[in-house]
Design a protein around this motif. Structure first.
Motif, PDB file in Angstrom:
ATOM      1  N   ILE A  56       0.841  -1.205   0.000  1.00  0.00           N
ATOM      2  CA  ILE A  56       0.000   0.000   0.000  1.00  0.00           C
ATOM      3  C   ILE A  56       0.875   1.253   0.000  1.00  0.00           C
ATOM      4  CG2 ILE A  56      -1.706   1.308   1.321  1.00  0.00           C
ATOM      5  CD1 ILE A  56      -2.797  -1.379   2.331  1.00  0.00           C
ATOM      6  N   GLY A  57       1.948   1.219   0.787  1.00  0.00           N
ATOM      7  CA  GLY A  57       2.841   2.361   0.839  1.00  0.00           C
ATOM      8  C   GLY A  57       3.480   2.658  -0.502  1.00  0.00           C
ATOM      9  N   THR A  58       3.901   1.630  -1.231  1.00  0.00           N
ATOM     10  CA  THR A  58       4.515   1.830  -2.540  1.00  0.00           C
ATOM     11  C   THR A  58       3.543   2.479  -3.512  1.00  0.00           C
ATOM     12  OG1 THR A  58       6.079  -0.010  -2.300  1.00  0.00           O
ATOM     13  CG2 THR A  58       5.509   0.651  -4.540  1.00  0.00           C
ATOM     14  N   VAL A  59       2.320   1.963  -3.576  1.00  0.00           N
ATOM     15  CA  VAL A  59       1.351   2.427  -4.566  1.00  0.00           C
ATOM     16  C   VAL A  59       0.851   3.836  -4.277  1.00  0.00           C
ATOM     17  CG1 VAL A  59      -0.966   2.011  -5.519  1.00  0.00           C
ATOM     18  CG2 VAL A  59       0.634   0.103  -5.212  1.00  0.00           C
ATOM     19  N   PHE A  60       0.461   4.120  -3.038  1.00  0.00           N
ATOM     20  CA  PHE A  60      -0.205   5.384  -2.729  1.00  0.00           C
ATOM     21  C   PHE A  60       0.689   6.427  -2.059  1.00  0.00           C
ATOM     22  CE2 PHE A  60      -3.724   2.292  -2.844  1.00  0.00           C
ATOM     23  CZ  PHE A  60      -4.492   2.887  -3.834  1.00  0.00           C
ATOM     24  N   PHE A  61       1.821   6.000  -1.510  1.00  0.00           N
ATOM     25  CA  PHE A  61       2.688   6.933  -0.804  1.00  0.00           C
ATOM     26  C   PHE A  61       3.977   7.181  -1.591  1.00  0.00           C
ATOM     27  CE2 PHE A  61      -0.305   5.593   2.239  1.00  0.00           C
ATOM     28  CZ  PHE A  61      -0.262   6.395   3.365  1.00  0.00           C
ATOM     29  N   ALA A  62       4.781   6.126  -1.779  1.00  0.00           N
ATOM     30  CA  ALA A  62       6.086   6.296  -2.424  1.00  0.00           C
ATOM     31  C   ALA A  62       5.954   6.740  -3.869  1.00  0.00           C
ATOM     32  CB  ALA A  62       6.873   4.990  -2.346  1.00  0.00           C
ATOM     33  N   GLY A  63       5.025   6.143  -4.616  1.00  0.00           N
ATOM     34  CA  GLY A  63       4.860   6.513  -6.012  1.00  0.00           C
ATOM     35  C   GLY A  63       4.512   7.979  -6.169  1.00  0.00           C
TER      36      GLY A  63
ATOM     37  N   THR B  89      10.590   1.978  10.474  1.00  0.00           N
ATOM     38  CA  THR B  89      11.556   0.898  10.246  1.00  0.00           C
ATOM     39  C   THR B  89      11.588   0.527   8.770  1.00  0.00           C
ATOM     40  OG1 THR B  89      11.177   0.026  12.477  1.00  0.00           O
ATOM     41  CG2 THR B  89      12.200  -1.457  10.884  1.00  0.00           C
ATOM     42  N   ILE B  90      10.402   0.399   8.163  1.00  0.00           N
ATOM     43  CA  ILE B  90      10.311   0.230   6.708  1.00  0.00           C
ATOM     44  C   ILE B  90      10.116   1.618   6.114  1.00  0.00           C
ATOM     45  CG2 ILE B  90       9.073  -0.795   4.780  1.00  0.00           C
ATOM     46  CD1 ILE B  90       8.198  -3.033   6.570  1.00  0.00           C
ATOM     47  N   ALA B  91      11.185   2.186   5.595  1.00  0.00           N
ATOM     48  CA  ALA B  91      11.105   3.491   4.940  1.00  0.00           C
ATOM     49  C   ALA B  91      11.196   3.253   3.432  1.00  0.00           C
ATOM     50  CB  ALA B  91      12.224   4.398   5.435  1.00  0.00           C
ATOM     51  N   CYS B  92      12.406   3.064   2.923  1.00  0.00           N
ATOM     52  CA  CYS B  92      12.559   2.703   1.515  1.00  0.00           C
ATOM     53  C   CYS B  92      11.797   1.403   1.275  1.00  0.00           C
ATOM     54  CB  CYS B  92      14.032   2.510   1.174  1.00  0.00           C
ATOM     55  SG  CYS B  92      15.027   3.981   1.428  1.00  0.00           S
ATOM     56  N   GLY B  93      10.971   1.393   0.245  1.00  0.00           N
ATOM     57  CA  GLY B  93      10.108   0.247   0.008  1.00  0.00           C
ATOM     58  C   GLY B  93       8.680   0.544   0.394  1.00  0.00           C
ATOM     59  N   ALA B  94       8.440   1.684   1.052  1.00  0.00           N
ATOM     60  CA  ALA B  94       7.081   2.143   1.348  1.00  0.00           C
ATOM     61  C   ALA B  94       7.003   3.636   1.037  1.00  0.00           C
ATOM     62  CB  ALA B  94       6.705   1.860   2.796  1.00  0.00           C
ATOM     63  N   ILE B  95       7.828   4.439   1.673  1.00  0.00           N
ATOM     64  CA  ILE B  95       8.030   5.853   1.317  1.00  0.00           C
ATOM     65  C   ILE B  95       9.298   6.302   2.017  1.00  0.00           C
ATOM     66  CG2 ILE B  95       6.558   6.670   3.214  1.00  0.00           C
ATOM     67  CD1 ILE B  95       5.842   9.083   1.435  1.00  0.00           C
ATOM     68  N   SER B  96      10.046   7.183   1.358  1.00  0.00           N
ATOM     69  CA  SER B  96      11.341   7.595   1.908  1.00  0.00           C
ATOM     70  C   SER B  96      11.663   9.013   1.470  1.00  0.00           C
ATOM     71  CB  SER B  96      12.449   6.641   1.437  1.00  0.00           C
ATOM     72  OG  SER B  96      13.724   7.189   1.680  1.00  0.00           O
ATOM     73  N   GLY B  97      12.021   9.859   2.420  1.00  0.00           N
ATOM     74  CA  GLY B  97      12.404  11.224   2.099  1.00  0.00           C
ATOM     75  C   GLY B  97      13.670  11.307   1.274  1.00  0.00           C
TER      76      GLY B  97
END
Length: 575
Positions: free
Chosen positions: A91-98, A302-310
């Protein structure tokens, strides 16, 4: 649940997100325009600004933002159970990180390739811009110091990765010459480059390099860290086409080959192997080891890169925006770059929850919080490859360790380039012009000072790492605030940025407060981290307030013209 089913669900979510949601963002929210003259063409200098094939640029962007974090984070976070980790990654990749990565790339491209720090001065205000640079500086410092330690540890623990790690630099240099000077077609160059890289992996497995305890008057740990900083400094000063682009591109391709091997191993082991892999880790772990922090909010930092990352926003605005050939390429480079991170995180989750034969083996590895990490990924992934495609365990470990090292190295050298930009920006704000070489020397000196702050073993680089997760996610929320201000100014739907902004800021701020209390605990007090955490919290709150004020003002000001030059707009605002 079968690992194959979990893998299929994850891949389907990523595919649907890229096909539909990224299309919506590109067409309706950001309104990407193929006719827009990008900074790569407008400011082309052949060093930092250079129009680049979108596949090569994707490779640079993806591998620069990947590093070891999408391996380390998920491999640690499954201690709370694989369901929360899986949901946050997908979910983080699709709606947050992307949204974050594509948005940061678009925002910088529309502002002559300026960095997020520079954009904060324009869109949030000069009062918060200085504090924004403080957060960026600390985050980049954490990345280059900590990743140097991660790489050093892998080169020592997995000596078979030494030859492919350094041999990849030579391969990248040759690829750069072949593509940009000899003008050879990209496809055959890619095939030859990747085959050569994997040949080096096989050679490294047969010829591991173990340094003696006294090598050139220093221990192996000290030597590798110095070598990495020297390499990073040189790489950050070279024109992007010489090393940065081709290295990251080849690494990106080899990662996908590695992921195909990993995902394929899960499938073939299930269909054809007598030892069918099973998920042995708990779906929700109700018996976490003593000392494990609460899942909420710590899972989300803890999971930043792979979900969302500054950090992604800094790469998107620091290097990738300066190389974007067409604005419409941002969808593939930015959003699909985030999907690549998600794929790596998904592969990591599969490796550490299904790569152990029994629950007892898994519990032994996850006996304490933070005990997973890269080691669990290499061990579990190697077991899956051995069972699925018959790759010997030692060679499987070499493939995965090399993958981790190469991504950490590309993130480190990109981080040094970005930190050099920050030093130069700080100099500009102080009316001091700092050229590239002195700025790079400052970066190296400060980075080495932190890395060796606890001895020549270099483990000081991990001292401020506990702050990385919260700082990184706070940085992501601040980047989303800039994107939201821009969208409001242009009278476009800001909700795709505002919703993840609020969620990420609340969770990361909550985590930062919890960490502040732990740093002040008399039993394990760390006053350096306590002071840095206060600085980060105060800076983030100040910038968030400034961003809220900027959003309110943007909603009442006249709409911003679509193709208005950033400098002219800035002059008009000053007047």
């Amino acid at each position: 649940m079968s690992p194959v089913l979990l893998m299929t669900i994850g891949l389907a979510i990523f595919a649907v997100g890229y096909i539909f949601y990224s299309r919506y963002l590109s067409r309706r929210v950001f309104q990407l325009d193929a006719s827009f003259k990008t900074p790569a063409h407008e400011l082309k200098d052949g060093v930092d600004y250079m129009p680049t094939n979108k596949f090569i640029l994707w490779g640079h962007h993806f591998t620069s933002v990947a590093g070891a974090a999408p391996i380390v984070g998920p491999a640690i976070a499954v201690i709370w159970g694989w369901v929360p980790a899986f949901l946050w990654v997908t979910i983080g990749t699709v709606f947050f990180a992307g949204m974050h990565d594509l948005g940061a790339l678009w925002a910088s491209t529309r502002n002559k390739g300026r960095s997020i720090g520079a954009l904060s001065a324009r869109y949030i205000g000069k009062r918060g811009a200085g504090l924004f640079l403080v957060v960026i500086f600390l985050l980049l410092l954490m990345v280059i110091a900590a990743f140097a330690v991660v790489i050093k540890n892998l080169l020592i623990s997995t000596p078979s990765a030494v030859i492919p790690t350094w041999g990849a630099i030579i391969v990248a240099l040759l690829v750069g010459v072949a593509v940009y000077r000899l003008r050879w077609p990209l496809l055959p160059v890619t095939i030859v480059g990747v085959v050569t890289l994997y040949a080096l992996i096989v050679l490294g497995d047969q010829m591991p390099v173990v340094l003696p305890d006294d090598f050139l008057g220093m221990g192996p740990a000290t030597f590798w860290i110095l070598a990495l900083f020297i390499y990073g400094a040189i790489a950050s000063l070279l024109p992007v086409w010489v090393l940065l682009q081709p290295r990251d591109y080849i690494n990106g391709v080899q990662l996908f080959v590695g992921l195909i091997l990993l995902f394929g191993s899960v499938l073939t082991a299930t269909l054809f192997s007598a030892n069918v892999p099973q998920i042995v880790a708990p779906a929700i772990n109700t018996a976490v080891p003593d000392g494990t922090p609460s899942m909420i909010p710590l899972l989300f930092v803890t999971i930043a890169c792979g979900a969302i990352s500054g950090f992604h926003g800094m790469v998107a605005s620091g290097t990738s925006s300066k190389q974007l050939d067409k604005e419409t390429d941002a969808r593939f480079v930015g959003y699909f770059g985030a999907v690549g991170e998600g794929l790596l995180s998904l592969g990591t989750i599969l490796a550490v929850i299904a790569g152990f034969r029994t629950v007892a083996e898994w519990n032994e590895v996850y006996s304490a919080f933070g005990a997973g990490g890269v080691g669990a990924f290499v061990t579990g992934g190697g077991a899956l490859m051995e069972a699925g495609i018959g790759l010997p365990a030692s060679l499987s470990a070499t493939v995965l360790a090399t993958m981790a090292v190469l991504f950490a190295a590309t993130t480190m050298d990109t981080g040094m380039r970005l930190l050099r930009f920050v030093v130069q920006e700080v100099g500009d704000t102080m009316k001091m012009r700092i050229s590239k070489v002195p700025a790079t020397i400052i970066v190296v000196v400060v980075g080495l000072g932190l890395t060796f702050s606890q001895g020549l073993g270099g483990d000081g680089g991990l001292r401020i790492w506990p702050l990385f997760g919260t700082t990184n996610q706070l940085m992501a929320s601040l980047t989303l605030s800039i994107i939201a201000v821009m969208l409001i100014r242009k009278r476009r739907n800001p909700l795709p940025a505002l919703i993840p902004l609020v969620i990420v800021f609340v969770l990361s701020f909550w985590a930062a407060i919890e960490q502040l209390a732990s740093f002040a605990d008399p039993a394990k007090a760390d006053w350096l981290l306590f002071a840095l955490d206060i600085i980060i919290i105060a800076s983030s709150v100040w910038v968030a307030i400034e961003a809220a004020i900027a959003m309110r003002k943007a909603a009442t000001d006249p709409p911003e013209a679509e193709h208005e030059d950033a400098q002219l707009q800035a002059v008009r605002e000053e007047v």
